[in-house]
Scaffold this motif. Structure first.
Motif, PDB file in Angstrom:
ATOM      1  N   TYR A  85       0.856  -1.321  -0.198  1.00 34.07           N
ATOM      2  CA  TYR A  85      -0.012  -0.101  -0.134  1.00 34.07           C
ATOM      3  C   TYR A  85       0.915   1.246  -0.005  1.00 34.07           C
ATOM      4  O   TYR A  85       0.541   2.061  -0.755  1.00 34.07           O
ATOM      5  N   THR A  86       1.928   1.235   0.905  1.00 37.59           N
ATOM      6  CA  THR A  86       2.828   2.363   0.878  1.00 37.59           C
ATOM      7  C   THR A  86       3.464   2.810  -0.410  1.00 37.59           C
ATOM      8  O   THR A  86       3.743   3.866  -0.778  1.00 37.59           O
ATOM      9  N   ILE A  87       4.101   1.523  -1.099  1.00 33.55           N
ATOM     10  CA  ILE A  87       4.554   1.743  -2.348  1.00 33.55           C
ATOM     11  C   ILE A  87       3.577   2.414  -3.312  1.00 33.55           C
ATOM     12  O   ILE A  87       4.087   3.424  -4.038  1.00 33.55           O
ATOM     13  N   LEU A  88       2.417   1.953  -3.421  1.00 34.04           N
ATOM     14  CA  LEU A  88       1.440   2.428  -4.352  1.00 34.04           C
ATOM     15  C   LEU A  88       0.966   3.754  -3.915  1.00 34.04           C
ATOM     16  O   LEU A  88       0.996   4.617  -4.991  1.00 34.04           O
ATOM     17  N   ILE A  89       0.892   4.102  -2.799  1.00 29.54           N
ATOM     18  CA  ILE A  89       0.500   5.482  -2.355  1.00 29.54           C
ATOM     19  C   ILE A  89       1.660   6.837  -2.775  1.00 29.54           C
ATOM     20  O   ILE A  89       1.496   7.539  -3.116  1.00 29.54           O
ATOM     21  N   VAL A  90       2.894   6.087  -2.438  1.00 22.68           N
ATOM     22  CA  VAL A  90       4.212   7.013  -2.678  1.00 22.68           C
ATOM     23  C   VAL A  90       4.241   7.245  -4.161  1.00 22.68           C
ATOM     24  O   VAL A  90       4.318   8.539  -4.661  1.00 22.68           O
ATOM     25  N   ALA A  91       4.032   6.137  -4.948  1.00 18.34           N
ATOM     26  CA  ALA A  91       4.019   6.402  -6.503  1.00 18.34           C
ATOM     27  C   ALA A  91       3.126   7.257  -6.908  1.00 18.34           C
ATOM     28  O   ALA A  91       3.264   8.156  -8.064  1.00 18.34           O
ATOM     29  N   GLY A  92       1.560   7.029  -6.352  1.00 16.82           N
ATOM     30  CA  GLY A  92       0.625   7.732  -6.660  1.00 16.82           C
ATOM     31  C   GLY A  92       0.952   9.483  -6.402  1.00 16.82           C
ATOM     32  O   GLY A  92       0.731  10.532  -7.196  1.00 16.82           O
ATOM     33  N   ALA A  93       1.369   9.810  -5.085  1.00 14.33           N
ATOM     34  CA  ALA A  93       1.594  11.044  -4.864  1.00 14.33           C
ATOM     35  C   ALA A  93       2.903  11.664  -5.662  1.00 14.33           C
ATOM     36  O   ALA A  93       2.722  12.773  -5.854  1.00 14.33           O
ATOM     37  N   VAL A  94       3.940  10.815  -5.835  1.00 12.35           N
ATOM     38  CA  VAL A  94       5.009  11.421  -6.649  1.00 12.35           C
ATOM     39  C   VAL A  94       4.632  11.813  -8.095  1.00 12.35           C
ATOM     40  O   VAL A  94       4.683  13.126  -8.565  1.00 12.35           O
ATOM     41  N   SER A  95       3.589  11.073  -8.690  1.00 12.42           N
ATOM     42  CA  SER A  95       3.093  11.485 -10.063  1.00 12.42           C
ATOM     43  C   SER A  95       2.332  12.514  -9.720  1.00 12.42           C
ATOM     44  O   SER A  95       2.236  13.665 -10.672  1.00 12.42           O
ATOM     45  N   ALA A  96       1.217  12.724  -8.807  1.00 12.98           N
ATOM     46  CA  ALA A  96       0.389  14.167  -8.620  1.00 12.98           C
ATOM     47  C   ALA A  96       1.320  15.330  -8.506  1.00 12.98           C
ATOM     48  O   ALA A  96       1.167  16.585  -8.872  1.00 12.98           O
ATOM     49  N   PHE A  97       2.497  15.030  -7.684  1.00 16.07           N
ATOM     50  CA  PHE A  97       3.310  16.164  -7.328  1.00 16.07           C
ATOM     51  C   PHE A  97       3.959  16.677  -8.692  1.00 16.07           C
ATOM     52  O   PHE A  97       4.097  17.924  -8.773  1.00 16.07           O
ATOM     53  N   ASN A  98       4.484  15.894  -9.572  1.00 15.54           N
ATOM     54  CA  ASN A  98       5.034  16.208 -10.647  1.00 15.54           C
ATOM     55  C   ASN A  98       4.057  17.002 -11.699  1.00 15.54           C
ATOM     56  O   ASN A  98       4.624  17.827 -12.289  1.00 15.54           O
ATOM     57  N   SER A  99       2.825  16.478 -11.716  1.00 12.13           N
ATOM     58  CA  SER A  99       1.713  17.076 -12.286  1.00 12.13           C
ATOM     59  C   SER A  99       1.636  18.448 -12.004  1.00 12.13           C
ATOM     60  O   SER A  99       1.321  19.442 -12.665  1.00 12.13           O
ATOM     61  N   ALA A 100       1.684  18.940 -10.692  1.00  2.00           N
ATOM     62  CA  ALA A 100       1.487  19.943  -9.976  1.00  2.00           C
ATOM     63  C   ALA A 100       2.625  20.827 -10.450  1.00  2.00           C
ATOM     64  O   ALA A 100       2.343  22.266 -10.618  1.00  2.00           O
ATOM     65  N   GLN A 101       3.903  20.468 -10.450  1.00  4.77           N
ATOM     66  CA  GLN A 101       5.031  21.121 -10.831  1.00  4.77           C
ATOM     67  C   GLN A 101       4.855  21.776 -12.079  1.00  4.77           C
ATOM     68  O   GLN A 101       5.280  22.746 -12.442  1.00  4.77           O
ATOM     69  N   ASP A 102       4.323  21.045 -13.088  1.00  2.00           N
ATOM     70  CA  ASP A 102       4.167  21.346 -14.365  1.00  2.00           C
ATOM     71  C   ASP A 102       3.081  22.307 -14.554  1.00  2.00           C
ATOM     72  O   ASP A 102       3.100  22.895 -15.786  1.00  2.00           O
ATOM     73  N   CYS A 103       2.439  22.992 -13.805  1.00  2.00           N
ATOM     74  CA  CYS A 103       1.387  23.780 -13.592  1.00  2.00           C
ATOM     75  C   CYS A 103       2.074  25.302 -13.738  1.00  2.00           C
ATOM     76  O   CYS A 103       1.459  26.393 -14.132  1.00  2.00           O
ATOM     77  N   GLY A 104       3.450  25.269 -13.312  1.00  2.00           N
ATOM     78  CA  GLY A 104       4.209  26.839 -13.251  1.00  2.00           C
ATOM     79  C   GLY A 104       3.983  27.567 -12.056  1.00  2.00           C
ATOM     80  O   GLY A 104       3.650  26.732 -11.156  1.00  2.00           O
ATOM     81  N   ASP A 105       4.232  28.817 -12.012  1.00  2.00           N
ATOM     82  CA  ASP A 105       4.127  29.420 -10.914  1.00  2.00           C
ATOM     83  C   ASP A 105       2.596  29.867 -10.507  1.00  2.00           C
ATOM     84  O   ASP A 105       1.776  30.044 -11.307  1.00  2.00           O
ATOM     85  N   PRO A 106       2.384  30.034  -9.261  1.00  2.00           N
ATOM     86  CA  PRO A 106       1.031  30.428  -8.752  1.00  2.00           C
ATOM     87  C   PRO A 106       0.835  32.133  -9.586  1.00  2.00           C
ATOM     88  O   PRO A 106       1.798  32.836  -9.439  1.00  2.00           O
ATOM     89  N   GLY A 107      -0.429  32.144  -9.942  1.00  2.00           N
ATOM     90  CA  GLY A 107      -0.669  33.410 -10.523  1.00  2.00           C
ATOM     91  C   GLY A 107      -0.791  33.480 -11.781  1.00  2.00           C
ATOM     92  O   GLY A 107      -1.113  34.282 -12.861  1.00  2.00           O
ATOM     93  N   SER A 108       0.145  32.223 -12.419  1.00  2.00           N
ATOM     94  CA  SER A 108       0.141  32.288 -14.007  1.00  2.00           C
ATOM     95  C   SER A 108      -0.939  32.005 -14.510  1.00  2.00           C
ATOM     96  O   SER A 108      -1.958  31.489 -13.968  1.00  2.00           O
TER      97      SER A 108
END
Length: 223
Positions: A85-108
Motif C-alpha cells: 500500500y505504501t509503495i502504491l501511495i508514494v508512487a501516486g503522490a509523486v506522480s501527482a506532485f510532478n503534475s502540479a509542478q508542471d502547472c508553473g508559478d502561482p498566478g500564472s
C-alpha cells in the motif's frame, strides 16, 4: 457354620490359576470393550471424535489455533499489505506532485485550472490504488488459502486453514467465501471486518470458528 478353610477364611474359591479380582491373561479386562482376540480396540485416547471431525473417526484430534497465533498471522499479512500500500501511495503522490509542478508559478495563466486537474488526477489515482489493493487482497488471500491452506502470515506462525469436515485444504470456493465476508465488512470503516475477526471469541463449538469460517465451513488449526 464354616466360612472356609483357615487359609481361605472368607470362603472364596481358591484356584491357584486365578488371583483375587485381577483379570488373567486371555480373560476380558475391566473398562475396555474387548475386540476379537482379547485385544482392546485402538483409538479413543485423547479427544473423542465426532462424525465429520477432521482427522476422521479414531484419528488424532486437530490442535485448534489459538487467537494469539491467529492475530500474529493477521499482523504479518497486514505488514505485507502495508508495504504494498505504501509503495502504491508514494508512487501516486509523486506522480501527482510532478503534475502540479508542471502547472508553473502561482498566478500564472491557467494555474488554477491546472491545479484542479492535478487534484482530480490524484483522486483518480488513489481510487485506482484502492482497486489494485482489493485485487491483490483477493488473489493473495483467496488463492493461497484455497490452494495451500495458508498465507505468508500463517506460514510464519505455523497455522493452516482446513475444511472443517474433512481436514483437507479448503479449495477455491470455500476460500472465496472466507475472504469476501470480512472484505465486505471492511467497507463500514473496517468495523465489520474487525467484528468478523473477533467473532471466534464468541464461538461455543470448541473450534474457535469466526463468522467467515462458519459460512465457508472452514477452521484454523496448528501444523
Amino acid at each position: 457354620m464354616s466360612f472356609g478353610s483357615p487359609n481361605n477364611p472368607y470362603g472364596a474359591p481358591q484356584d491357584p490359576q486365578q488371583g483375587y479380582g485381577y483379570p488373567q491373561q486371555g480373560q476380558p479386562g475391566y473398562g475396555y470393550p474387548q475386540a476379537p482376540g482379547g485385544v482392546p480396540p485402538q483409538g479413543g485416547y485423547g479427544y473423542p471424535q465426532q462424525p465429520g471431525h477432521p482427522g476422521g473417526a479414531g484419528g488424532p484430534a486437530p490442535r485448534i489455533a489459538s487467537m494469539g497465533r491467529r492475530f500474529g498471522a493477521r499482523l504479518i499479512d497486514g505488514v505485507v499489505f502495508g508495504i504494498v500500500y505504501t509503495i502504491l501511495i508514494v508512487a501516486g503522490a509523486v506522480s501527482a506532485f510532478n503534475s502540479a509542478q508542471d502547472c508553473g508559478d502561482p498566478g500564472s495563466l491557467g494555474y488554477d485550472s491546472c491545479i484542479n486537474d492535478a487534484g482530480s488526477d490524484m483522486a483518480s489515482k488513489l481510487g485506482a490504488v484502492i482497486g489494485v489493493l482489493w485485487i491483490i487482497s483477493l488473489l493473495y488471500e483467496w488463492l493461497m488459502v484455497g490452494l495451500f491452506g495458508r498465507t505468508l502470515g500463517k506460514m510464519a506462525v505455523g497455522l493452516h486453514v482446513v475444511n472443517a469436515e474433512t481436514g483437507a485444504k479448503p479449495g477455491l470456493g470455500k476460500a472465496f467465501i472466507r475472504w469476501i465476508i470480512p472484505t465486505v465488512g471492511s467497507i463500514a470503516c473496517g468495523i465489520g471486518a474487525l467484528l468478523v475477526y473477533l467473532s471466534p471469541f464468541w464461538d461455543k463449538s470448541g473450534r474457535q470458528q469466526g463468522w467467515h469460517d462458519k459460512a465457508a465451513g472452514t477452521m484454523v488449526v496448528m501444523n
